[in-house]
Design a protein around this motif. Structure first.
Motif, PDB file in Angstrom:
ATOM      1  N   PHE A   1      28.978   6.196 -12.206  1.00 43.15           N
ATOM      2  CA  PHE A   1      29.420   5.400 -13.343  1.00 43.15           C
ATOM      3  C   PHE A   1      29.376   3.906 -13.052  1.00 43.15           C
ATOM      4  O   PHE A   1      29.544   3.099 -13.958  1.00 43.15           O
ATOM      5  CB  PHE A   1      30.833   5.830 -13.757  1.00 43.15           C
ATOM      6  N   SER A   2      29.118   3.543 -11.810  1.00 43.31           N
ATOM      7  CA  SER A   2      29.012   2.129 -11.443  1.00 43.31           C
ATOM      8  C   SER A   2      27.572   1.642 -11.412  1.00 43.31           C
ATOM      9  O   SER A   2      27.328   0.464 -11.160  1.00 43.31           O
ATOM     10  CB  SER A   2      29.647   1.897 -10.065  1.00 43.31           C
ATOM     11  N   ILE A   3      26.633   2.541 -11.679  1.00 39.23           N
ATOM     12  CA  ILE A   3      25.218   2.168 -11.594  1.00 39.23           C
ATOM     13  C   ILE A   3      24.853   1.191 -12.701  1.00 39.23           C
ATOM     14  O   ILE A   3      25.093   1.449 -13.872  1.00 39.23           O
ATOM     15  CB  ILE A   3      24.320   3.419 -11.669  1.00 39.23           C
ATOM     16  N   ASN A   4      24.262   0.057 -12.328  1.00 41.41           N
ATOM     17  CA  ASN A   4      23.809  -0.935 -13.305  1.00 41.41           C
ATOM     18  C   ASN A   4      22.405  -0.623 -13.823  1.00 41.41           C
ATOM     19  O   ASN A   4      22.075  -0.876 -14.977  1.00 41.41           O
ATOM     20  CB  ASN A   4      23.822  -2.324 -12.696  1.00 41.41           C
ATOM     21  N   ALA A   5      21.575  -0.131 -12.916  1.00 44.57           N
ATOM     22  CA  ALA A   5      20.196   0.160 -13.299  1.00 44.57           C
ATOM     23  C   ALA A   5      19.612   1.171 -12.324  1.00 44.57           C
ATOM     24  O   ALA A   5      20.009   1.216 -11.160  1.00 44.57           O
ATOM     25  CB  ALA A   5      19.353  -1.113 -13.295  1.00 44.57           C
ATOM     26  N   THR A   6      18.682   1.941 -12.813  1.00 43.29           N
ATOM     27  CA  THR A   6      17.945   2.905 -11.990  1.00 43.29           C
ATOM     28  C   THR A   6      16.466   2.626 -12.171  1.00 43.29           C
ATOM     29  O   THR A   6      16.023   2.252 -13.265  1.00 43.29           O
ATOM     30  CB  THR A   6      18.258   4.347 -12.426  1.00 43.29           C
ATOM     31  N   ALA A   7      15.713   2.798 -11.112  1.00 44.76           N
ATOM     32  CA  ALA A   7      14.294   2.483 -11.182  1.00 44.76           C
ATOM     33  C   ALA A   7      13.490   3.435 -10.318  1.00 44.76           C
ATOM     34  O   ALA A   7      14.021   4.084  -9.417  1.00 44.76           O
ATOM     35  CB  ALA A   7      14.053   1.040 -10.728  1.00 44.76           C
ATOM     36  N   TRP A   8      12.215   3.493 -10.638  1.00 46.86           N
ATOM     37  CA  TRP A   8      11.245   4.196  -9.816  1.00 46.86           C
ATOM     38  C   TRP A   8      10.339   3.162  -9.162  1.00 46.86           C
ATOM     39  O   TRP A   8       9.811   2.271  -9.832  1.00 46.86           O
ATOM     40  CB  TRP A   8      10.408   5.153 -10.647  1.00 46.86           C
ATOM     41  N   TYR A   9      10.171   3.301  -7.853  1.00 46.38           N
ATOM     42  CA  TYR A   9       9.240   2.499  -7.075  1.00 46.38           C
ATOM     43  C   TYR A   9       8.195   3.440  -6.480  1.00 46.38           C
ATOM     44  O   TYR A   9       8.413   4.657  -6.417  1.00 46.38           O
ATOM     45  CB  TYR A   9       9.961   1.774  -5.934  1.00 46.38           C
TER      46      TYR A   9
END
Length: 115
Positions: free
Chosen positions: A29-37
């Protein structure tokens, strides 16, 4: 801290599709953003696509129109749908989650596209 587990990689022919999954646990719930690299042999790791907690998405130029990042909040999972795959998409794909300035990484999943 966030733990990330990727899945869905594999071998596919050019023009095919794959869907990668990134399951998150921990302080989700603290995640600001998720990404794929992704990181190809001999190359630097590069951003492919990202999605913020507010749902805003961004894509690397070569991914635009072919890849779609999405998430299922109920399953704490982020997806990367990859269509029209090309041999140059071959790489290890990593999931990344950001909480403030702290980045968490998954172990990676191999995507190989044959010509």
């Amino acid at each position: 801290q966030v733990q990330l587990v990727e899945s869905g990689g594999g071998l596919v022919q050019a023009g095919g599709s794959l869907r990668l999954s990134c399951a998150a646990s921990g302080s989700i719930f603290s995640i600001n953003a998720t990404a794929w690299y992704r990181q190809a042999p001999g190359k630097q790791r590069e951003l492919v696509a990202g999605i913020t907690s507010g749902g805003r998405t961004n894509y690397e130029d070569s991914a635009k129109g072919r890849f779609t990042i999405s998430r299922d909040n109920a399953k704490n999972t982020v997806f990367l749908q990859m269509n029209s795959l090309k041999p140059e998409d071959t790489a290890v794909y990593y999931c990344n989650a950001r909480i403030g300035v702290i980045m968490s990484w998954g172990q990676g999943t191999q995507v190989t596209v044959s010509s």
